[in-house]
Design an enzyme around this catalytic site. Sequence first.
Site, PDB file in Angstrom:
ATOM      1  CB  CYS A 169      40.507  36.997  33.282  1.00  0.00           C
ATOM      2  SG  CYS A 169      41.986  37.828  33.847  1.00  0.00           S
ATOM      3  CG  HIS A 301      35.729  36.774  36.759  1.00  0.00           C
ATOM      4  ND1 HIS A 301      36.507  35.888  36.053  1.00  0.00           N
ATOM      5  CD2 HIS A 301      36.456  37.916  36.849  1.00  0.00           C
ATOM      6  CE1 HIS A 301      37.652  36.471  35.725  1.00  0.00           C
ATOM      7  NE2 HIS A 301      37.648  37.693  36.197  1.00  0.00           N
ATOM      8  CD  GLU A 312      31.179  37.284  39.325  1.00  0.00           C
ATOM      9  OE1 GLU A 312      32.289  37.491  39.868  1.00  0.00           O
ATOM     10  OE2 GLU A 312      30.930  36.269  38.644  1.00  0.00           O
ATOM     11  CE  LYS A 333      39.207  33.738  38.519  1.00  0.00           C
ATOM     12  NZ  LYS A 333      37.850  33.567  37.988  1.00  0.00           N
ATOM     13  CG  HIS A 338      42.524  35.242  38.398  1.00  0.00           C
ATOM     14  ND1 HIS A 338      42.078  34.559  37.288  1.00  0.00           N
ATOM     15  CD2 HIS A 338      42.171  36.540  38.190  1.00  0.00           C
ATOM     16  CE1 HIS A 338      41.501  35.401  36.452  1.00  0.00           C
ATOM     17  NE2 HIS A 338      41.541  36.614  36.976  1.00  0.00           N
ATOM     18  CG  PHE A 397      42.391  43.520  33.575  1.00  0.00           C
ATOM     19  CD1 PHE A 397      41.573  44.064  34.551  1.00  0.00           C
ATOM     20  CD2 PHE A 397      43.669  43.109  33.944  1.00  0.00           C
ATOM     21  CE1 PHE A 397      41.999  44.197  35.860  1.00  0.00           C
ATOM     22  CE2 PHE A 397      44.103  43.235  35.262  1.00  0.00           C
ATOM     23  CZ  PHE A 397      43.270  43.782  36.214  1.00  0.00           C
TER      24      PHE A 397
END
Lengths: 411, 83
Positions: A169, A301, A312, A333, A338, A397
């Site tokens: 991502c 994010h 975050e 998002k 996403h 990830f």
Amino acid sequence: MSNQQTRRVVVTGTGVVSSLGIGTDKFWSAIKNHECGIEDAKTYNTEDLQIKIAGEVKDFDPKEEGLTKQFLMADRYSQFAGIAAREAVKQSGMEMPLSPEDGMRAAAIIGSGVGGINTLEDSYRGLFELKKRATHPLTLLKTIGSSGPAHISIEYGIKGPCFGVVSACSTATHSIGLVYNMIKSGMVDFGLGGAAEASLAWGTTRAWQGMRVLSPVGLYPFSKHRNGTVLAEGAGILMLEEYEHAKERGANILAEVKGFGMTADAADMVNPDIDGTAGAMDLALKDADLSPSDIDYINAHGTATVVNDINETRSIKRVFGNSAKDTPISSTKSMHGHALGAGGGIEAVACLKAMEDNYLPATVGFDEPGDECDLDYIPNEGRSSEVNYTMSNSFAFGGLNAVLVFGPSPA
Amino acid sequence: MEDVAQKIIDILKKNMKEPPETIPMETPLSELDIESLDLAVIVFDIEDTFGIEIPYNANEEVEDFKTVGSVVDKVKELVAANG
């Protein structure tokens, strides 16, 4: 060519393919209308899936998009990359295809989380289920995660650094950061950076379902009722250019890339680590030579998983200190979904448009603040406000973090 | 149906680094030495063993995943529903 120490990098073009529409204008007007591109998935059979929603690029017809033959033969991911690159090139006003000499001074760093995985899934279905004797001869070329940048280099005569980046991502943000550093260092004078993703399919949704992190209802970042992320697809690509190069040819300069930071948590495949995420934001600010209080907007994010949004928020608090509470943050998002590897590219465009338009995009679908989510997430309604400096966060990830900082055009 | 409990305990143990000798039914999952990713693997293992689908979401706290016993009850219910 100006001195390496003083080379500044500007943005002269943007390209977007998203669940909110194809093209930066369509994308941005949907964002301002608080539209949501997440719907029941239509491009694959969801009958026996637990997760039936996705942010698909609607009614996508590569022929109608007027793609050249090489892109028509390519995987959907490369087609998205081709469309976004074409828009960024067109907006930059650069004459293409490039002369061999100019081509050597150009880069195309176009990543993807998983490349042409749809092509692979189809071919495996043919082999394993339908017992076909062979796969389509272009299966391999369509599948490889470097086919997007390769097609783009062929289309425009880009002969310098050209490859794909893979960091789940964070892919697009890493890609843009690399082009920025290549220009800054003097390696090239301009280049396309970003990513494309088209991994929505039955098999990949199964794999994602197994991670138990998807929401069956919607993507509600930082919000009390959030219960996971929603997969999407698309592309986000920027044309970056050395400032003097852009000025000399009278280009319309959209913004400056002020800073880039990247770190790895070196900790866990799924649980983010605050040192890594905060560290990347810190490095990007240092590179930009800016203080946290200079940042007018953070495109988070914001995946709407329980762990990301808390980590975050904590990271922003650690880096921004007292100014955290006064810094507007949103996760777009919530509207485009996403888009995995492409996410950072699409979100970089959201930052650039926010600056151009002096508008803070909202986090839609927000009911009330989630536990430990106590910052200004621009809930539900976007706002008009002066936006000079923006930050775009991407945390992947594996604990792979990348952060970009944009500012106004130099002088 | 009692072997459902035993099979689930075996699956839990298989996915723990240092499994305890016994795992009582009332043990909260949060007290077992398992992380979120382990839990996804455990749920997959249970689904595969019993041929069922468990609508588990790591982002939600649900009663069905409070204790080992509640997981066993949920699995029994899903197995019965499967006929």
